[in-house]
Design a protein around this motif. Structure first.
Motif, PDB file in Angstrom:
ATOM      1  N   ASP A  36       8.506  -7.777 -12.265  1.00 22.26           N
ATOM      2  CA  ASP A  36       7.986  -8.104 -13.589  1.00 22.26           C
ATOM      3  C   ASP A  36       8.065  -9.617 -13.804  1.00 22.26           C
ATOM      4  OD1 ASP A  36      10.601  -8.751 -14.421  1.00 22.26           O
ATOM      5  OD2 ASP A  36      10.640  -7.275 -16.037  1.00 22.26           O
ATOM      6  N   GLU A  37       7.762 -10.066 -15.009  1.00 21.70           N
ATOM      7  CA  GLU A  37       7.726 -11.499 -15.308  1.00 21.70           C
ATOM      8  C   GLU A  37       9.088 -12.178 -15.170  1.00 21.70           C
ATOM      9  OE1 GLU A  37       6.095 -11.184 -19.257  1.00 21.70           O
ATOM     10  OE2 GLU A  37       4.060 -11.541 -18.522  1.00 21.70           O
ATOM     11  N   GLN A  38      10.155 -11.408 -15.239  1.00 26.13           N
ATOM     12  CA  GLN A  38      11.511 -11.961 -15.129  1.00 26.13           C
ATOM     13  C   GLN A  38      12.095 -11.818 -13.717  1.00 26.13           C
ATOM     14  OE1 GLN A  38      12.776 -13.552 -17.896  1.00 26.13           O
ATOM     15  NE2 GLN A  38      10.755 -13.071 -18.717  1.00 26.13           N
ATOM     16  N   GLY A  39      11.312 -11.292 -12.779  1.00 29.46           N
ATOM     17  CA  GLY A  39      11.805 -11.094 -11.414  1.00 29.46           C
ATOM     18  C   GLY A  39      12.498  -9.762 -11.200  1.00 29.46           C
ATOM     19  N   LEU A  40      12.447  -8.881 -12.202  1.00 24.26           N
ATOM     20  CA  LEU A  40      13.066  -7.560 -12.096  1.00 24.26           C
ATOM     21  C   LEU A  40      12.328  -6.714 -11.055  1.00 24.26           C
ATOM     22  CD1 LEU A  40      15.203  -5.629 -13.535  1.00 24.26           C
ATOM     23  CD2 LEU A  40      13.206  -4.689 -14.702  1.00 24.26           C
ATOM     24  N   ILE A  41      13.113  -6.034 -10.195  1.00 20.79           N
ATOM     25  CA  ILE A  41      12.508  -5.164  -9.186  1.00 20.79           C
ATOM     26  C   ILE A  41      13.041  -3.732  -9.228  1.00 20.79           C
ATOM     27  CG2 ILE A  41      11.934  -7.048  -7.613  1.00 20.79           C
ATOM     28  CD1 ILE A  41      14.388  -6.219  -5.904  1.00 20.79           C
ATOM     29  N   GLY A  42      14.129  -3.492  -9.945  1.00 15.45           N
ATOM     30  CA  GLY A  42      14.683  -2.142  -9.906  1.00 15.45           C
ATOM     31  C   GLY A  42      15.567  -1.790 -11.076  1.00 15.45           C
ATOM     32  N   LYS A  43      15.733  -0.484 -11.225  1.00 19.66           N
ATOM     33  CA  LYS A  43      16.642   0.074 -12.223  1.00 19.66           C
ATOM     34  C   LYS A  43      17.246   1.334 -11.616  1.00 19.66           C
ATOM     35  CE  LYS A  43      16.911   1.737 -16.964  1.00 19.66           C
ATOM     36  NZ  LYS A  43      16.166   1.956 -18.215  1.00 19.66           N
ATOM     37  N   ASN A  44      18.559   1.323 -11.417  1.00 20.89           N
ATOM     38  CA  ASN A  44      19.249   2.467 -10.805  1.00 20.89           C
ATOM     39  C   ASN A  44      18.640   2.855  -9.463  1.00 20.89           C
ATOM     40  OD1 ASN A  44      20.987   2.648 -13.060  1.00 20.89           O
ATOM     41  ND2 ASN A  44      19.439   3.838 -14.159  1.00 20.89           N
ATOM     42  N   HIS A  45      18.307   1.857  -8.645  1.00 20.83           N
ATOM     43  CA  HIS A  45      17.761   2.044  -7.292  1.00 20.83           C
ATOM     44  C   HIS A  45      16.370   2.674  -7.281  1.00 20.83           C
ATOM     45  CE1 HIS A  45      21.681   0.773  -6.071  1.00 20.83           C
ATOM     46  NE2 HIS A  45      22.229   1.795  -6.718  1.00 20.83           N
ATOM     47  N   LYS A  46      15.661   2.564  -8.399  1.00 23.47           N
ATOM     48  CA  LYS A  46      14.290   3.060  -8.507  1.00 23.47           C
ATOM     49  C   LYS A  46      13.432   1.982  -9.157  1.00 23.47           C
ATOM     50  CE  LYS A  46      15.642   7.905  -9.083  1.00 23.47           C
ATOM     51  NZ  LYS A  46      15.069   8.577  -7.952  1.00 23.47           N
ATOM     52  N   LEU A  47      12.113   2.182  -9.153  1.00 27.39           N
ATOM     53  CA  LEU A  47      11.215   1.258  -9.838  1.00 27.39           C
ATOM     54  C   LEU A  47      11.264   1.505 -11.334  1.00 27.39           C
ATOM     55  CD1 LEU A  47       8.079   1.467  -7.496  1.00 27.39           C
ATOM     56  CD2 LEU A  47       9.763  -0.383  -7.618  1.00 27.39           C
ATOM     57  N   PRO A  48      11.294   0.446 -12.144  1.00 33.37           N
ATOM     58  CA  PRO A  48      11.365   0.619 -13.604  1.00 33.37           C
ATOM     59  C   PRO A  48      10.009   0.917 -14.248  1.00 33.37           C
ATOM     60  CG  PRO A  48      12.212  -1.549 -12.919  1.00 33.37           C
ATOM     61  CD  PRO A  48      11.540  -0.921 -11.752  1.00 33.37           C
ATOM     62  N   TRP A  49       8.949   0.994 -13.477  1.00 39.06           N
ATOM     63  CA  TRP A  49       7.598   1.195 -14.006  1.00 39.06           C
ATOM     64  C   TRP A  49       6.869   2.209 -13.130  1.00 39.06           C
ATOM     65  CZ3 TRP A  49       9.366  -3.683 -12.449  1.00 39.06           C
ATOM     66  CH2 TRP A  49       9.165  -3.961 -11.096  1.00 39.06           C
ATOM     67  N   TYR A  50       5.747   2.661 -13.636  1.00 40.06           N
ATOM     68  CA  TYR A  50       4.857   3.514 -12.844  1.00 40.06           C
ATOM     69  C   TYR A  50       3.516   2.807 -12.770  1.00 40.06           C
ATOM     70  CZ  TYR A  50       2.117   7.449 -11.190  1.00 40.06           C
ATOM     71  OH  TYR A  50       1.289   8.255 -10.448  1.00 40.06           O
ATOM     72  N   LEU A  51       3.152   2.392 -11.568  1.00 42.27           N
ATOM     73  CA  LEU A  51       1.920   1.651 -11.335  1.00 42.27           C
ATOM     74  C   LEU A  51       1.269   2.192 -10.056  1.00 42.27           C
ATOM     75  CD1 LEU A  51       0.365  -0.738 -12.651  1.00 42.27           C
ATOM     76  CD2 LEU A  51       1.610  -2.244 -11.096  1.00 42.27           C
ATOM     77  N   PRO A  52       0.447   3.249 -10.191  1.00 40.05           N
ATOM     78  CA  PRO A  52      -0.139   3.883  -9.002  1.00 40.05           C
ATOM     79  C   PRO A  52      -0.901   2.923  -8.093  1.00 40.05           C
ATOM     80  CG  PRO A  52      -0.527   5.238 -10.943  1.00 40.05           C
ATOM     81  CD  PRO A  52       0.076   3.949 -11.417  1.00 40.05           C
ATOM     82  N   ASN A  53      -1.587   1.925  -8.679  1.00 48.58           N
ATOM     83  CA  ASN A  53      -2.309   0.953  -7.843  1.00 48.58           C
ATOM     84  C   ASN A  53      -1.365   0.248  -6.878  1.00 48.58           C
ATOM     85  OD1 ASN A  53      -4.806   1.422  -8.983  1.00 48.58           O
ATOM     86  ND2 ASN A  53      -4.761  -0.356 -10.324  1.00 48.58           N
ATOM     87  N   ASP A  54      -0.185  -0.119  -7.373  1.00 51.84           N
ATOM     88  CA  ASP A  54       0.764  -0.811  -6.510  1.00 51.84           C
ATOM     89  C   ASP A  54       1.304   0.118  -5.433  1.00 51.84           C
ATOM     90  OD1 ASP A  54       2.427  -3.079  -5.720  1.00 51.84           O
ATOM     91  OD2 ASP A  54       4.075  -1.820  -6.437  1.00 51.84           O
ATOM     92  N   LEU A  55       1.521   1.384  -5.763  1.00 47.43           N
ATOM     93  CA  LEU A  55       1.976   2.343  -4.758  1.00 47.43           C
ATOM     94  C   LEU A  55       0.934   2.508  -3.659  1.00 47.43           C
ATOM     95  CD1 LEU A  55       3.545   5.023  -7.125  1.00 47.43           C
ATOM     96  CD2 LEU A  55       4.730   3.230  -5.823  1.00 47.43           C
ATOM     97  N   LYS A  56      -0.350   2.508  -4.037  1.00 50.10           N
ATOM     98  CA  LYS A  56      -1.435   2.586  -3.045  1.00 50.10           C
ATOM     99  C   LYS A  56      -1.467   1.327  -2.184  1.00 50.10           C
ATOM    100  CE  LYS A  56      -4.315   5.537  -5.888  1.00 50.10           C
ATOM    101  NZ  LYS A  56      -5.360   5.522  -6.899  1.00 50.10           N
ATOM    102  N   PHE A  57      -1.278   0.169  -2.806  1.00 47.39           N
ATOM    103  CA  PHE A  57      -1.244  -1.096  -2.073  1.00 47.39           C
ATOM    104  C   PHE A  57      -0.094  -1.095  -1.071  1.00 47.39           C
ATOM    105  CE2 PHE A  57       0.441  -5.463  -1.727  1.00 47.39           C
ATOM    106  CZ  PHE A  57      -0.669  -6.087  -1.171  1.00 47.39           C
TER     107      PHE A  57
END
Length: 164
Positions: free
Chosen positions: A9-30
């Motif tokens: 995200d804009e703050q450099g966040l990549i995870g929450k409790n060892h999972k992704l904090p968002w759902y973004l299907p386009n990124d999963l496909k990428f």
């Protein structure tokens, strides 16, 4: 070749409790498109955060300090050097896929960065490590499609390490 791939995200966040904090299907496909038929390297906690499921059509390396850790169908390694030796012999791309400590360990050895930059802020507990952007050249950026399933604006960015 070693590449790092992640979404933040804009703050450099990549995870929450060892999972992704968002759902973004386009990124999963990428992520799938980029890593298929290659190798993915992740820490044990990241692997377990994925419900300990191997990703299809990829060789998975799990890096852990636990000497007796075993996962059927994956390579379990216990040092950076083991992974570097593997990557040197592997003809494809060895992708570093998380978590935060694993990215930090391998950043000095990484040739290419694939970052999905999500133009939003989320809550979480894991951030991508510091990058000295002077060491990197952006070689491409493309805007991700926003729709009903992919509600957060995002860009796909590719960087190559500068030759010094």
């Amino acid at each position: 070749m070693i590449a790092a791939i992640w979404a933040q995200d804009e703050q450099g966040l990549i995870g929450k409790n060892h999972k992704l904090p968002w759902y973004l299907p386009n990124d999963l496909k990428f992520f799938k498109k980029m890593t298929e038929n290659n190798t993915v390297v992740m820490g044990r906690k990241t692997f377990e955060g994925m419900d300990s499921k191997l990703l299809p059509n990829r060789q998975t390396i799990i890096l852990t300090h636990k000497p007796d850790y075993h996962v059927e169908g994956a390579l379990v390694m216990h040092s950076i050097q083991e992974v570097l030796d593997y990557a040197e012999k592997f003809e494809g791309i060895t992708f570093i896929t998380g978590g935060g400590e694993i990215y930090k360990l391998f950043l000095p050895y990484t040739d290419v960065l694939y970052r999905t930059f999500i133009k939003h802020t989320f809550e979480g507990d894991t951030y991508f490590p510091y990058i000295d952007w002077y060491d990197w050249n952006m070689v491409s950026v493309s805007e991700g499609e926003v729709d009903e399933q992919n509600i957060y604006p995002h860009d796909y960015e590719t960087y190559q390490r500068r030759k010094i």
